[in-house]
Enzyme design. Sequence first.
Site, PDB file in Angstrom:
ATOM      1  N   LEU A 137     -18.234  -2.583  -0.577  1.00 53.84           N
ATOM      2  CA  LEU A 137     -19.407  -1.702  -1.157  1.00 53.84           C
ATOM      3  C   LEU A 137     -19.413  -2.314  -2.614  1.00 53.84           C
ATOM      4  O   LEU A 137     -20.126  -1.061  -3.288  1.00 53.84           O
ATOM      5  CB  LEU A 137     -19.630  -0.092  -1.135  1.00 53.84           C
ATOM      6  CG  LEU A 137     -19.151   0.699   0.921  1.00 53.84           C
ATOM      7  CD1 LEU A 137     -18.980   1.843   0.805  1.00 53.84           C
ATOM      8  CD2 LEU A 137     -20.235  -0.613   1.007  1.00 53.84           C
ATOM      9  N   TYR A 189       0.811  -1.129   0.311  1.00 53.44           N
ATOM     10  CA  TYR A 189       0.190   0.230   0.163  1.00 53.44           C
ATOM     11  C   TYR A 189       0.881   1.417   0.318  1.00 53.44           C
ATOM     12  O   TYR A 189       2.150   1.264   0.700  1.00 53.44           O
ATOM     13  CB  TYR A 189      -1.185  -0.078   0.908  1.00 53.44           C
ATOM     14  CG  TYR A 189      -2.087  -1.186   1.329  1.00 53.44           C
ATOM     15  CD1 TYR A 189      -2.016  -2.098  -0.091  1.00 53.44           C
ATOM     16  CD2 TYR A 189      -2.620  -1.206   1.905  1.00 53.44           C
ATOM     17  CE1 TYR A 189      -2.878  -3.429  -0.284  1.00 53.44           C
ATOM     18  CE2 TYR A 189      -3.373  -2.302   1.884  1.00 53.44           C
ATOM     19  CZ  TYR A 189      -3.860  -2.975   1.145  1.00 53.44           C
ATOM     20  OH  TYR A 189      -4.960  -4.193   1.257  1.00 53.44           O
ATOM     21  N   GLU A 191     -18.719   3.920  -9.642  1.00 54.33           N
ATOM     22  CA  GLU A 191     -19.462   3.568 -11.322  1.00 54.33           C
ATOM     23  C   GLU A 191     -20.861   3.756 -11.581  1.00 54.33           C
ATOM     24  O   GLU A 191     -21.544   3.374 -10.272  1.00 54.33           O
ATOM     25  CB  GLU A 191     -18.646   2.093 -11.919  1.00 54.33           C
ATOM     26  CG  GLU A 191     -16.994   2.052 -12.603  1.00 54.33           C
ATOM     27  CD  GLU A 191     -17.024   0.732 -12.486  1.00 54.33           C
ATOM     28  OE1 GLU A 191     -15.775   0.770 -12.529  1.00 54.33           O
ATOM     29  OE2 GLU A 191     -18.212   0.242 -13.326  1.00 54.33           O
ATOM     30  N   LYS A 231     -19.090  -1.913  -6.731  1.00 49.70           N
ATOM     31  CA  LYS A 231     -18.552  -0.440  -6.761  1.00 49.70           C
ATOM     32  C   LYS A 231     -19.140   0.507  -7.298  1.00 49.70           C
ATOM     33  O   LYS A 231     -19.954   1.468  -7.607  1.00 49.70           O
ATOM     34  CB  LYS A 231     -17.927  -1.111  -8.767  1.00 49.70           C
ATOM     35  CG  LYS A 231     -17.235  -1.519  -9.055  1.00 49.70           C
ATOM     36  CD  LYS A 231     -16.127  -1.290  -9.403  1.00 49.70           C
ATOM     37  CE  LYS A 231     -14.336  -1.260  -9.500  1.00 49.70           C
ATOM     38  NZ  LYS A 231     -14.311  -3.001  -9.732  1.00 49.70           N
ATOM     39  N   SER A 242     -13.420  -4.576  -0.901  1.00 50.97           N
ATOM     40  CA  SER A 242     -14.453  -3.655  -0.874  1.00 50.97           C
ATOM     41  C   SER A 242     -15.809  -4.038  -1.199  1.00 50.97           C
ATOM     42  O   SER A 242     -16.285  -4.035  -1.733  1.00 50.97           O
ATOM     43  CB  SER A 242     -13.734  -3.603  -2.533  1.00 50.97           C
ATOM     44  OG  SER A 242     -12.817  -3.085  -3.400  1.00 50.97           O
TER      45      SER A 242
HETATM   46  N1  LIG Z   1      -6.553  -8.271   0.279  1.00 51.94           N
HETATM   47  C1  LIG Z   1      -6.805  -7.354  -0.997  1.00 51.94           C
HETATM   48  O1  LIG Z   1      -6.623  -8.040  -2.093  1.00 51.94           O
HETATM   49  C2  LIG Z   1      -7.890  -6.347  -1.424  1.00 51.94           C
HETATM   50  C3  LIG Z   1      -7.680  -5.824  -2.458  1.00 51.94           C
HETATM   51  C4  LIG Z   1      -8.280  -4.095  -2.254  1.00 51.94           C
HETATM   52  C5  LIG Z   1      -8.449  -3.816  -1.001  1.00 51.94           C
HETATM   53  N2  LIG Z   1      -7.945  -4.577   0.290  1.00 51.94           N
HETATM   54  C6  LIG Z   1      -8.978  -4.357   1.313  1.00 51.94           C
HETATM   55  O2  LIG Z   1     -10.020  -3.559   1.733  1.00 51.94           O
HETATM   56  C7  LIG Z   1      -9.868  -1.928   2.195  1.00 51.94           C
HETATM   57  C8  LIG Z   1     -11.547  -1.718   0.924  1.00 51.94           C
HETATM   58  O3  LIG Z   1     -11.148  -1.926   0.119  1.00 51.94           O
HETATM   59  P1  LIG Z   1     -11.994  -0.570  -0.743  1.00 51.94           P
HETATM   60  O4  LIG Z   1     -11.814   1.083  -0.177  1.00 51.94           O
HETATM   61  O5  LIG Z   1     -12.121  -0.693  -1.929  1.00 51.94           O
HETATM   62  O6  LIG Z   1     -13.817  -0.689   0.240  1.00 51.94           O
HETATM   63  P2  LIG Z   1     -14.487   0.221   0.301  1.00 51.94           P
HETATM   64  O7  LIG Z   1     -15.804   0.389   1.567  1.00 51.94           O
HETATM   65  O8  LIG Z   1     -16.035  -0.830  -0.870  1.00 51.94           O
HETATM   66  O9  LIG Z   1     -14.621   1.640  -0.560  1.00 51.94           O
HETATM   67  C9  LIG Z   1     -14.381   2.517   0.087  1.00 51.94           C
HETATM   68  C10 LIG Z   1     -13.905   4.061  -0.689  1.00 51.94           C
HETATM   69  O10 LIG Z   1     -15.832   4.152  -1.334  1.00 51.94           O
HETATM   70  C11 LIG Z   1     -15.735   5.673  -1.405  1.00 51.94           C
HETATM   71  N3  LIG Z   1     -16.995   5.953  -0.846  1.00 51.94           N
HETATM   72  C12 LIG Z   1     -17.551   6.499  -1.323  1.00 51.94           C
HETATM   73  N4  LIG Z   1     -19.246   7.122  -1.202  1.00 51.94           N
HETATM   74  C13 LIG Z   1     -18.808   6.752   0.008  1.00 51.94           C
HETATM   75  C14 LIG Z   1     -20.660   5.842   0.813  1.00 51.94           C
HETATM   76  N5  LIG Z   1     -21.759   6.572   0.841  1.00 51.94           N
HETATM   77  N6  LIG Z   1     -19.898   5.174   2.062  1.00 51.94           N
HETATM   78  C15 LIG Z   1     -18.412   4.904   1.985  1.00 51.94           C
HETATM   79  N7  LIG Z   1     -17.659   4.968   1.054  1.00 51.94           N
HETATM   80  C16 LIG Z   1     -17.896   5.752   0.578  1.00 51.94           C
HETATM   81  C17 LIG Z   1     -14.639   5.390   0.071  1.00 51.94           C
HETATM   82  O11 LIG Z   1     -13.817   7.344   0.343  1.00 51.94           O
HETATM   83  P3  LIG Z   1     -14.215   7.742   1.771  1.00 51.94           P
HETATM   84  O12 LIG Z   1     -12.929   7.351   2.299  1.00 51.94           O
HETATM   85  O13 LIG Z   1     -13.863   9.413   0.699  1.00 51.94           O
HETATM   86  O14 LIG Z   1     -15.009   7.806   2.694  1.00 51.94           O
HETATM   87  C18 LIG Z   1     -13.423   4.996   0.060  1.00 51.94           C
HETATM   88  O15 LIG Z   1     -12.865   5.750  -1.109  1.00 51.94           O
HETATM   89  C19 LIG Z   1      -8.677  -1.337   1.286  1.00 51.94           C
HETATM   90  O16 LIG Z   1      -8.455  -0.124   2.682  1.00 51.94           O
HETATM   91  C20 LIG Z   1      -7.729  -2.828   1.326  1.00 51.94           C
HETATM   92  O17 LIG Z   1      -7.104  -2.917   3.356  1.00 51.94           O
HETATM   93  C21 LIG Z   1      -7.726  -5.566  -0.002  1.00 51.94           C
END
Ligand SMILES: NC(=O)c1ccc[n+]([C@@H]2O[C@H](COP(=O)([O-])OP(=O)(O)OC[C@H]3O[C@@H](n4cnc5c(N)ncnc54)[C@H](OP(=O)(O)O)[C@@H]3O)[C@@H](O)[C@H]2O)c1
Length: 287
Positions: A202, A46, A208, A204, A200
């Site tokens: 949430l 990261y 998207e 897309k 992830s």
């Molecule tokens: N093992 C793997 O291969 C892998 C791959 C990818 C990720 N990960 C892990 O999974 C974690 C989460 O992934 P992700 O960031 O894709 O997760 P997510 O919780 O699905 O998405 C969060 C993102 O959505 C945005 N967002 C926009 N509107 C939102 C709303 N109404 N409510 C909440 N969020 C909103 C957030 O922005 P704001 O921050 O501005 O609120 C944030 O950038 C990563 O930090 C990492 O630790 C692991």
Amino acid sequence: MKYSRIIAGTMTWGSWGKQFSKEAMIRLMNHCLAHGITTFDHADIYGGYTTEEEFGNAFAASGIDRSKIELISKCGIQYICDKRPNKVKHYDYSKEYIIWSAEESLRNLKTDYLDLLLLHRPSPLMQADEIDEAISKLKEQGKIKDFGVSNFTPSQTDLINAKTQVTVNQIEFSITAFDAMSNGSLDHMTLNDITPMAWSPLGKIFREENTQNKRVINLLIELMPKYNATADQLILAWILKHPAGIHPVIGTTTEDRIVNSIKALEIDMELEDWFLLLTTSQGHKVA
Ligand SMILES: NC(=O)c1ccc[n+]([C@@H]2O[C@H](COP(=O)([O-])OP(=O)(O)OC[C@H]3O[C@@H](n4cnc5c(N)ncnc54)[C@H](OP(=O)(O)O)[C@@H]3O)[C@@H](O)[C@H]2O)c1
């Protein structure tokens, strides 16, 4: 439970996102802890191998008791960036590399141990014996407490599990990425006592604009008053209802949204609403 049911993902805390200062990171860590999120998900890569160190510096200055939090990290991806002069992005699961990478994570995170080390992605060249040697050594030395995988299929998990106990598989899972319910992945984890974590969570939905997301968002808007909940809470409540006991790894760094995520634990989504969300997302009814 070894990990908080909702886990804080740190992928965008540093240069891959918000570029938080040390003070902002400390504030966010304390905010998570105040709301019951005690587990923080990292990966060596990261921020191009920089976020662990920034988090570690903040953690060291925070005064937070190490025993009150759980730290997850991952290894194996050799990514092309300033810190690594790789010719090509690849995976390395040699014994030496796994040990070196875990020790690097410890140094960066300013901690003596990881609560959980994950192999970040399956490699066609991974060898269970060699991985077992590395993990056994790290465990013997007290450098990792637990071991798991990420993005592994059931057979890839079995391959590793035959030599070293796999306790977690962190996979992509959400209302728009739900193959794990039908490809055997979540059943396999339940049968083998492997804790599922969902990255992830949430999907897309907020990232998207497409017809599938529009259908889901319209339904969420309809359901919000019934549950007195926000759209992101309902998306998490949908995941939390699955009997495999999935831990969402949330990516938001917004304080209110973190609180929303925890409140999702209080929502018991009705059976038909759960199926309504699934069928609306997939675009057809169940058979
Ligand atoms: N093992 C793997 O291969 C892998 C791959 C990818 C990720 N990960 C892990 O999974 C974690 C989460 O992934 P992700 O960031 O894709 O997760 P997510 O919780 O699905 O998405 C969060 C993102 O959505 C945005 N967002 C926009 N509107 C939102 C709303 N109404 N409510 C909440 N969020 C909103 C957030 O922005 P704001 O921050 O501005 O609120 C944030 O950038 C990563 O930090 C990492 O630790 C692991």
